[in-house]
Design a protein around this motif. Structure first.
Motif, short mmCIF file in Angstrom:
data_model
loop_
_atom_site.label_atom_id
_atom_site.label_comp_id
_atom_site.label_asym_id
_atom_site.label_seq_id
_atom_site.Cartn_x
_atom_site.Cartn_y
_atom_site.Cartn_z
N LEU A 116 -0.50 -0.89 -4.86
CA LEU A 116 -1.90 -0.53 -5.13
C LEU A 116 -1.94 0.77 -5.92
O LEU A 116 -1.45 1.80 -5.47
CB LEU A 116 -2.68 -0.33 -3.83
N TRP A 164 9.45 4.34 -9.84
CA TRP A 164 10.07 3.43 -8.87
C TRP A 164 10.55 2.14 -9.55
O TRP A 164 11.53 1.53 -9.11
CB TRP A 164 9.08 3.05 -7.76
N LEU A 206 -5.60 11.13 -7.88
CA LEU A 206 -4.56 10.59 -6.99
C LEU A 206 -3.99 9.28 -7.54
O LEU A 206 -2.77 9.09 -7.56
CB LEU A 206 -5.14 10.36 -5.59
N LEU A 212 -2.37 18.49 -2.58
CA LEU A 212 -3.53 19.38 -2.55
C LEU A 212 -4.63 18.84 -3.45
O LEU A 212 -4.44 18.66 -4.66
CB LEU A 212 -3.13 20.77 -3.04
N CYS A 213 -5.79 18.57 -2.85
CA CYS A 213 -6.96 18.12 -3.62
C CYS A 213 -7.95 19.27 -3.53
O CYS A 213 -8.63 19.42 -2.52
CB CYS A 213 -7.55 16.86 -3.02
N GLU A 248 4.46 13.01 0.55
CA GLU A 248 4.37 12.71 -0.89
C GLU A 248 2.93 12.59 -1.41
O GLU A 248 2.58 13.23 -2.41
CB GLU A 248 5.15 11.44 -1.21
N PHE A 249 2.13 11.78 -0.76
CA PHE A 249 0.73 11.65 -1.17
C PHE A 249 -0.22 12.31 -0.16
O PHE A 249 -1.20 12.95 -0.53
CB PHE A 249 0.35 10.17 -1.37
N GLN A 250 0.06 12.14 1.13
CA GLN A 250 -0.86 12.63 2.16
C GLN A 250 -0.98 14.16 2.16
O GLN A 250 -1.97 14.69 2.65
CB GLN A 250 -0.41 12.13 3.54
N CYS A 255 -6.08 15.89 -7.77
CA CYS A 255 -4.97 16.64 -7.17
C CYS A 255 -4.40 17.48 -8.31
O CYS A 255 -3.64 16.96 -9.13
CB CYS A 255 -3.92 15.71 -6.61
N THR A 312 0.91 10.27 8.70
CA THR A 312 1.91 9.41 9.33
C THR A 312 3.20 10.19 9.61
O THR A 312 3.42 11.27 9.07
CB THR A 312 2.18 8.16 8.46
N SER A 340 8.41 10.80 4.12
CA SER A 340 7.69 10.73 2.84
C SER A 340 6.17 10.81 2.98
O SER A 340 5.46 10.71 1.97
CB SER A 340 8.03 9.44 2.09
N ILE A 365 -1.42 9.83 -10.14
CA ILE A 365 -0.14 10.31 -9.58
C ILE A 365 0.63 9.15 -8.97
O ILE A 365 1.85 9.00 -9.17
CB ILE A 365 -0.40 11.43 -8.54
N ILE A 366 -0.09 8.29 -8.26
CA ILE A 366 0.56 7.10 -7.68
C ILE A 366 1.13 6.23 -8.80
O ILE A 366 2.26 5.74 -8.72
CB ILE A 366 -0.43 6.30 -6.80
N GLN A 421 -8.87 7.59 -3.96
CA GLN A 421 -8.00 7.31 -5.10
C GLN A 421 -8.37 8.12 -6.34
O GLN A 421 -7.54 8.33 -7.22
CB GLN A 421 -8.02 5.81 -5.43
N ASN A 429 0.86 -1.19 0.00
CA ASN A 429 0.00 0.00 0.00
C ASN A 429 0.89 1.25 0.00
O ASN A 429 1.75 1.39 0.87
CB ASN A 429 -0.88 -0.04 1.27
N PRO A 430 0.71 2.16 -0.96
CA PRO A 430 1.66 3.28 -1.12
C PRO A 430 1.32 4.54 -0.33
O PRO A 430 2.03 5.54 -0.46
CB PRO A 430 1.55 3.57 -2.62
N LEU A 431 0.25 4.53 0.49
CA LEU A 431 -0.21 5.78 1.11
C LEU A 431 0.88 6.52 1.88
O LEU A 431 0.86 7.75 1.98
CB LEU A 431 -1.41 5.49 2.04
N LEU A 432 1.85 5.78 2.44
CA LEU A 432 2.87 6.43 3.27
C LEU A 432 4.02 7.03 2.46
O LEU A 432 4.92 7.64 3.04
CB LEU A 432 3.40 5.47 4.34
N GLY A 433 4.01 6.83 1.14
CA GLY A 433 5.02 7.48 0.31
C GLY A 433 6.27 6.64 0.07
O GLY A 433 6.39 5.52 0.56
N VAL A 434 7.19 7.21 -0.69
CA VAL A 434 8.31 6.44 -1.24
C VAL A 434 9.21 5.82 -0.18
O VAL A 434 9.70 4.70 -0.36
CB VAL A 434 9.14 7.29 -2.25
N LYS A 448 4.35 7.46 -10.11
CA LYS A 448 5.44 7.13 -9.18
C LYS A 448 5.83 5.66 -9.32
O LYS A 448 7.01 5.31 -9.31
CB LYS A 448 5.01 7.40 -7.73
N LEU A 450 -6.76 4.13 2.50
CA LEU A 450 -6.63 4.42 1.07
C LEU A 450 -7.76 3.84 0.22
O LEU A 450 -8.12 4.39 -0.81
CB LEU A 450 -5.27 3.91 0.56
N ASN A 486 6.43 9.53 9.08
CA ASN A 486 7.65 9.41 8.26
C ASN A 486 7.85 10.60 7.33
O ASN A 486 6.88 11.26 6.94
CB ASN A 486 7.57 8.11 7.44
#
Lengths: 322, 322
Positions: free
Chosen positions: A177, A209, A198, B192-193, B187-189, A193, B180, B184, A201-202, A189, A152-157, A205, B154, B182
């Motif tokens: 995801l 990646w 969203l 701007l939406c 990056e997503f959190q 943005c 969260t 990163s 954008i994911i 999702q 799950n990518p919500l927390l970023g890279v 990335k 998510l 961390n």
């Protein structure tokens, strides 16, 4: 279990080879639903019933082994949804690990559908658990032998990098995801943005990646999960992530058809694997087939479900160029 | 294990009571790092070393029990990061389940930091595993006895509803990831939406989702995870989710101070619980304390770390009005 790591190839190459070998992009979802497992298997373990989790875990493992034996000549990839094992506590996780071990012995590619995601330090622990190894007093151990997992990518890279690192080190894969198959995936999702959703954008990335992990066939070890239930998004996401293998849930039980997923393949005929679980494992219980099959003929029903699915998909998958 | 469910109160009330009883909003993170566990504990299980995971799982469980015994008079809440247990396979999950069982026997509130999130059908299996129950052949079983878990939003509301349903049915709680800790997480959190950042939109939803589950003290069983490392976001998120208990990671090892988190509390002195793990469990190994403590005095070091943290927090927590 202590197992030497057999370094062979980029995960995406292993996936392509598995698809070629069985001429099949179907992923069988080994998602145990205890109530639907045939009584004949449950009866084998009836003596264990006093320890309900031990009983359930043994029934599930035996069912999974029989599913694998029944379908291994038809499909090269299986996926285990770990939630349906966690439900039975640590004994359930024992059956998860043992099922993976059995599937690997049979030469199948195994995807752990775990959707893990956490801060870097914790993500590294998940990565080592599911697609890596751990050192205990100078010995090297492997918790789960899966070839790839979903994340799950919500927390970023920085939460994804430990998984990418392990994918590179151990020739494993991940599926990040991008757009999930459930109705509420639109809630976050699909948020706009700026000019992009969203999930778009994911996906960009994920493409970036994965750019360092491309195998011989041009695909990356860093893939993406894209729900079969959003055909218009599939069209865009396929173009955004040309090198990613797309793991497609939602076919069958969740209502998506072959027509819905035709755009998830690249013109070379590869680039997507299609998951189905309940519609295969419990095909004997399918309303439209109930006159034809019963619990006694569940294996025949499962085989026919795979063959029908393959035939259905072949109508829309471009001819493989390799 | 088959256990009767003792229905007492809304989870948020249990949390408030636990904070009042110990006059402490600290959450001790039971995150085992095998290499940092004192040798004296490892030696107790040296005969198990041939089965590395069994050995590690027993060492971890014994360490956790001793941590709980050492700190239970000071703190009322513990949190287990399941990744550090999955690392040791099904035996690790056994020690996770047994640690929860032991902490519950001691009357502690237990949070499972699992960050699960999946499509509705699968989310229901996770919910039943971690904050619910499962039926096996007409018996009711509980996989993990945690009082609450963390979940990843998510996938949207249909992926959260099974957890909310179980929270309501079994007087359990959830903490939904809002922002969260961390680096990163931006990056997503923070995308701007429209005019709002994604995490702000998620927080508004968490507030709505929790509105049906308010307890006697005005807090909801549906809380949120907000990183201590983003003090400006805390200020806004506190106002967005006035009824939510905020679970705050990032204090101590991740660099955040008491000053950084002062705005996570409401004016009644409640509404937030602050997690620390490594800085407490392995305080004996802390660089600045190395002259004072060693592995032999790890318990004293852990107690002092909690008392120092409590004192540090008391400088900024508003006086409790109840």
């Amino acid at each position: 279990m202590a197992i030497a790591i057999n370094r062979k190839a980029n995960f995406s190459d292993k996936l392509t080879t598995a698809i070629q070998k069985k001429n099949c992009c179907v992923v069988v979802g080994l998602d145990p639903h205890f109530d639907l497992i045939p009584e004949s298997i449950k009866q084998q373990f009836s003596k264990l019933q006093d320890d309900a989790f031990k009983y359930a875990a043994n029934v599930i493992l035996e069912f999974n082994k029989q599913v694998i034996d029944t379908l291994e000549h038809l499909v090269g990839i299986v996926k285990l949804q770990i939630a349906f094992y966690e439900l039975y506590g640590w004994q359930g996780i024992w059956s998860y690990a043992e099922t993976i071990h059995y599937a690997k012995q049979k030469g199948l590619i195994v995807i752990g559908d775990v959707k893990r995601g956490d801060v870097p330090n914790t993500a590294a622990a998940y990565a080592n658990a599911h697609i890596g190894q751990v050192s205990i007093n100078n010995t090297t151990q492997i918790a789960f032998q899966s070839d790839a997992i979903t994340v799950n990518p919500l927390l970023g890279v920085d939460s994804i990098l430990p998984f990418i690192k392990n994918a590179e080190t151990y020739d494993k894969g991940i599926f990040v995801l991008a757009k999930t198959s459930n109705p509420s995936s639109v809630e976050f999702q699909d948020l706009l943005c700026g000019t992009k959703k969203l999930h778009q954008i994911i996906a960009e990335k994920i493409h970036t990646w994965g750019s360092r992990s491309i195998g011989t066939y041009g695909y990356s070890a860093i893939g993406a999960v894209v729900g079969a239930t959003y055909p218009e998004d599939i069209l865009i996401l396929r173009k955004t992530m040309p090198n990613a293998y797309l793991l497609i849930p939602g076919y069958g039980s969740q209502g998506a058809t072959a027509e819905d997923i035709k755009n998830c393949f690249n013109s070379d005929g590869y680039g997507a694997i299609i998951n189905a679980s309940r519609s295969i494992l419990y095909a004997y219980n399918n309303r439209s087939w109930k006159d034809k099959y019963g619990a006694q003929t569940w294996k025949e029903a499962a085989q026919n479900a795979v063959m029908n699915m393959k035939e259905d998909l072949n109508k829309c998958v471009p001819a493989q160029t390799r």
